[in-house]
Enzyme design. Structure first.
Site, mmCIF file in Angstrom:
data_model
loop_
_atom_site.group_PDB
_atom_site.id
_atom_site.type_symbol
_atom_site.label_atom_id
_atom_site.label_comp_id
_atom_site.label_asym_id
_atom_site.label_seq_id
_atom_site.Cartn_x
_atom_site.Cartn_y
_atom_site.Cartn_z
ATOM 1 N N MET A 32 0.838 -1.199 0.000
ATOM 2 C CA MET A 32 0.000 0.000 0.000
ATOM 3 C C MET A 32 0.878 1.256 0.000
ATOM 4 O O MET A 32 0.416 2.352 0.332
ATOM 5 C CB MET A 32 -0.940 -0.008 1.207
ATOM 6 C CG MET A 32 -1.921 -1.179 1.151
ATOM 7 S SD MET A 32 -3.461 -0.878 2.010
ATOM 8 C CE MET A 32 -2.880 -0.646 3.670
ATOM 9 N N ASP A 37 11.993 -0.572 4.959
ATOM 10 C CA ASP A 37 12.905 -1.690 4.676
ATOM 11 C C ASP A 37 12.209 -3.048 4.689
ATOM 12 O O ASP A 37 12.706 -4.007 4.097
ATOM 13 C CB ASP A 37 14.075 -1.701 5.677
ATOM 14 C CG ASP A 37 15.077 -0.597 5.356
ATOM 15 O OD1 ASP A 37 14.949 0.029 4.287
ATOM 16 O OD2 ASP A 37 15.980 -0.350 6.186
ATOM 17 N N GLY A 38 11.072 -3.150 5.399
ATOM 18 C CA GLY A 38 10.308 -4.412 5.371
ATOM 19 C C GLY A 38 9.835 -4.709 3.962
ATOM 20 O O GLY A 38 10.023 -5.820 3.433
ATOM 21 N N HIS A 39 9.236 -3.717 3.311
ATOM 22 C CA HIS A 39 8.788 -3.890 1.920
ATOM 23 C C HIS A 39 9.981 -4.224 1.010
ATOM 24 O O HIS A 39 9.894 -5.089 0.141
ATOM 25 C CB HIS A 39 8.153 -2.595 1.386
ATOM 26 C CG HIS A 39 6.901 -2.167 2.105
ATOM 27 N ND1 HIS A 39 6.837 -1.013 2.858
ATOM 28 C CD2 HIS A 39 5.667 -2.722 2.169
ATOM 29 C CE1 HIS A 39 5.615 -0.873 3.350
ATOM 30 N NE2 HIS A 39 4.882 -1.898 2.961
ATOM 31 N N GLN A 155 -2.729 -12.592 7.475
ATOM 32 C CA GLN A 155 -2.934 -12.240 6.062
ATOM 33 C C GLN A 155 -2.229 -13.254 5.150
ATOM 34 O O GLN A 155 -2.816 -13.744 4.173
ATOM 35 C CB GLN A 155 -2.392 -10.834 5.809
ATOM 36 C CG GLN A 155 -2.292 -10.446 4.354
ATOM 37 C CD GLN A 155 -1.894 -8.989 4.182
ATOM 38 O OE1 GLN A 155 -2.707 -8.104 4.355
ATOM 39 N NE2 GLN A 155 -0.642 -8.744 3.840
ATOM 40 N N SER A 188 4.202 1.141 7.938
ATOM 41 C CA SER A 188 3.903 2.490 7.437
ATOM 42 C C SER A 188 3.159 3.272 8.514
ATOM 43 O O SER A 188 3.298 4.484 8.632
ATOM 44 C CB SER A 188 3.040 2.404 6.181
ATOM 45 O OG SER A 188 3.643 1.536 5.236
ATOM 46 N N ARG A 189 2.374 2.576 9.321
ATOM 47 C CA ARG A 189 1.554 3.249 10.341
ATOM 48 C C ARG A 189 2.390 3.772 11.514
ATOM 49 O O ARG A 189 1.889 4.580 12.291
ATOM 50 C CB ARG A 189 0.467 2.302 10.864
ATOM 51 C CG ARG A 189 -0.637 2.070 9.845
ATOM 52 C CD ARG A 189 -1.841 1.364 10.444
ATOM 53 N NE ARG A 189 -2.982 1.407 9.564
ATOM 54 C CZ ARG A 189 -3.362 0.396 8.747
ATOM 55 N NH1 ARG A 189 -2.675 -0.723 8.733
ATOM 56 N NH2 ARG A 189 -4.415 0.523 7.971
HETATM 57 P P1 AMP Z 1 1.492 -2.987 3.487
HETATM 58 O O1 AMP Z 1 2.050 -1.953 2.563
HETATM 59 O O2 AMP Z 1 1.543 -2.575 4.924
HETATM 60 O O3 AMP Z 1 0.157 -3.499 3.042
HETATM 61 O O4 AMP Z 1 2.482 -4.227 3.410
HETATM 62 C C1 AMP Z 1 2.819 -4.830 2.202
HETATM 63 C C2 AMP Z 1 3.568 -6.100 2.460
HETATM 64 O O5 AMP Z 1 4.746 -5.823 3.229
HETATM 65 C C3 AMP Z 1 2.769 -7.124 3.267
HETATM 66 O O6 AMP Z 1 3.021 -8.420 2.753
HETATM 67 C C4 AMP Z 1 3.326 -6.965 4.653
HETATM 68 O O7 AMP Z 1 3.201 -8.134 5.441
HETATM 69 C C5 AMP Z 1 4.784 -6.666 4.351
HETATM 70 N N1 AMP Z 1 5.419 -5.996 5.486
HETATM 71 C C6 AMP Z 1 4.935 -4.938 6.180
HETATM 72 N N2 AMP Z 1 5.753 -4.626 7.191
HETATM 73 C C7 AMP Z 1 6.769 -5.523 7.154
HETATM 74 C C8 AMP Z 1 7.944 -5.737 7.945
HETATM 75 N N3 AMP Z 1 8.238 -4.970 8.992
HETATM 76 N N4 AMP Z 1 8.773 -6.742 7.603
HETATM 77 C C9 AMP Z 1 8.495 -7.546 6.541
HETATM 78 N N5 AMP Z 1 7.417 -7.387 5.757
HETATM 79 C C10 AMP Z 1 6.571 -6.389 6.052
#
Ligand code: AMP
Length: 283
Positions: A32, A37-39, A155, A188-189
Site C-alpha cells: 500500500m 525496509d520491510g517492503h 494475512q 507504514s503506520r
Molecule cells: P502494506 O504496505 O503494509 O500493506 O504491506 C505490504 C507487504 O509488506 C505485506 O506483505 C506486509 O506483510 C509486508 N510488510 C509490512 N511490514 C513488514 C515488515 N516490517 N517486515 C516484513 N514485511 C513487512
C-alpha cells in the site's frame, strides 16, 4: 529491463503476457506504499526467485473498515519509486482507484474460516478486501511468485489458503519481519506515532520476547504467559489499549490450549490512535 511505471490494467496485463512469452519468471510484491525496509526485503527476496519483480502500490479501500485510517493513510509516491528502483524491482504497477473498483463493482473473494479470528474479529470485512485485491492483482500481474511479510501472518495464511482453494499456480513466499533497532516491527503506520508513543510501541516486541523466554523456561500455559505479557505492556505503555494477546498454530491459526511446537504469539495494541500488530514464533 528498463525501470517501468505502469498505471493501466490493460497495459500491465499485456506487459506480463509479453514477459511470460519471452520465458521470464515474475514475482509480485503487493504493497500500500509508503515503503520501508520491510517492503524492500520482499523485493530483494523476489529478485532471488524470479527474473522480474513487479511491485504494486495501491491503498485498497475495501480492506479498511468504516472509521479506519483510509483517508489519512500515509503516501509518498515519489519516494516510493526511488526506493523501488534502488532495490532492483523493474516494474511498478500503480493502478487507479476507479479502474480497480468502478461504480458497478460487485465481485469479492472470501476465505470463510481463517478470517474469523485475530484481526478478523475486530476488523470486519478486512480480509475480504485483502483477498479480493490480491486476487485482482494476481489476475493482472500473473505472477509465478508472490511475496508477503510474516508481520501480517494471518494475512499470509489467508492468502495461502485462497491460493490452495482456488488452485492458483502462484507460489506464496512469506518473509521474516524486519524490525527497527529497538525491536519495533517496521510499519507504514509507525509514522502516526508521537515520540512518546513511539517509545511505548516497543512494548509489543518486548512482550513477545518475554513470551519466548517463558516458553524456554518451560512455561506452557497460555493464560500465564498472557498475564505476564499484559503486565509488561501496561507498564511500558500505560496509555495502551490491548486488542488481543493470542497463541495460535502457525498454519491453522487455531488457538492453542497449551504452547507446543509451531505456536505463534500475536499481539494487537492500540497506542493512542494507532493500532499496531506484531507476532513471533515462541516455540
Ligand atoms: P502494506 O504496505 O503494509 O500493506 O504491506 C505490504 C507487504 O509488506 C505485506 O506483505 C506486509 O506483510 C509486508 N510488510 C509490512 N511490514 C513488514 C515488515 N516490517 N517486515 C516484513 N514485511 C513487512
Amino acid at each position: 529491463m528498463r525501470f517501468t511505471i505502469v498505471k493501466s490494467i490493460k497495459a500491465q496485463q499485456k506487459l506480463s503476457r509479453q514477459l511470460i512469452r519471452s520465458g521470464k519468471s515474475i514475482a509480485v510484491v503487493p504493497t500500500m506504499g509508503f515503503l520501508h525496509d520491510g517492503h524492500l526485503s520482499l523485493i530483494k527476496k523476489g529478485l532471488s526467485k524470479a527474473d522480474i519483480v513487479i511491485t504494486t502500490i495501491f491503498v485498497n479501500p475495501t480492506q479498511f473498515a468504516p472509521g479506519e485510517d483510509l483517508t489519512r493513510y500515509p503516501r509518498d509516491e515519489k519516494g516510493d519509486l526511488e526506493k523501488i528502483k534502488q532495490a532492483g524491482s523493474q516494474i511498478v504497477f500503480i493502478p487507479r482507484l476507479t479502474d480497480m473498483y468502478p461504480d458497478d463493482y460487485e465481485t469479492y473473494v472470501d476465505v470463510e474460516n481463517l478470517t474469523l479470528t485475530l484481526e478478523g474479529e475486530s476488523r470486519l470485512q478486512h480480509f475480504k478486501g485483502v483477498t479480493t485485491i490480491v486476487a485482482k492483482l494476481f489476475n493482472i500481474v500473473q505472477p509465478d511468485f508472490a511475496l508477503f511479510g510474516m508481520k501480517d501472518y494471518q494475512q499470509a495464511a489467508v492468502i495461502t489458503k485462497m491460493i490452495k482453494d482456488l488452485n492458483w499456480p502462484t507460489k506464496i513466499i512469506v518473509c521474516p519481519t524486519v524490525r527497527e533497532k529497538d525491536g519495533l516491527a517496521m510499519s507504514s503506520r509507525n509514522s502516526y506515532l508521537t515520540p512518546v508513543q513511539r517509545k511505548q510501541a516497543t512494548a509489543l516486541y518486548q512482550s513477545l520476547i518475554l513470551a519466548r523466554q517463558m516458553v524456554k523456561s518451560d512455561e506452557r500455559r497460555p493464560s500465564e504467559i498472557r498475564k505476564s505479557m499484559r503486565r509488561l505492556i501496561k507498564n511500558a505503555a500505560p496509555d495502551s489499549d490491548i486488542g488481543y494477546i493470542a497463541f495460535t498454530d502457525l498454519k491453522t491459526l487455531e488457538a492453542k490450549k497449551e504452547i507446543t511446537k509451531n505456536t505463534i504469539a500475536s499481539v494487537a495494541v492500540n497506542i493512542g490512535p494507532v493500532r499496531l500488530i506484531d507476532n513471533m514464533r515462541i516455540f
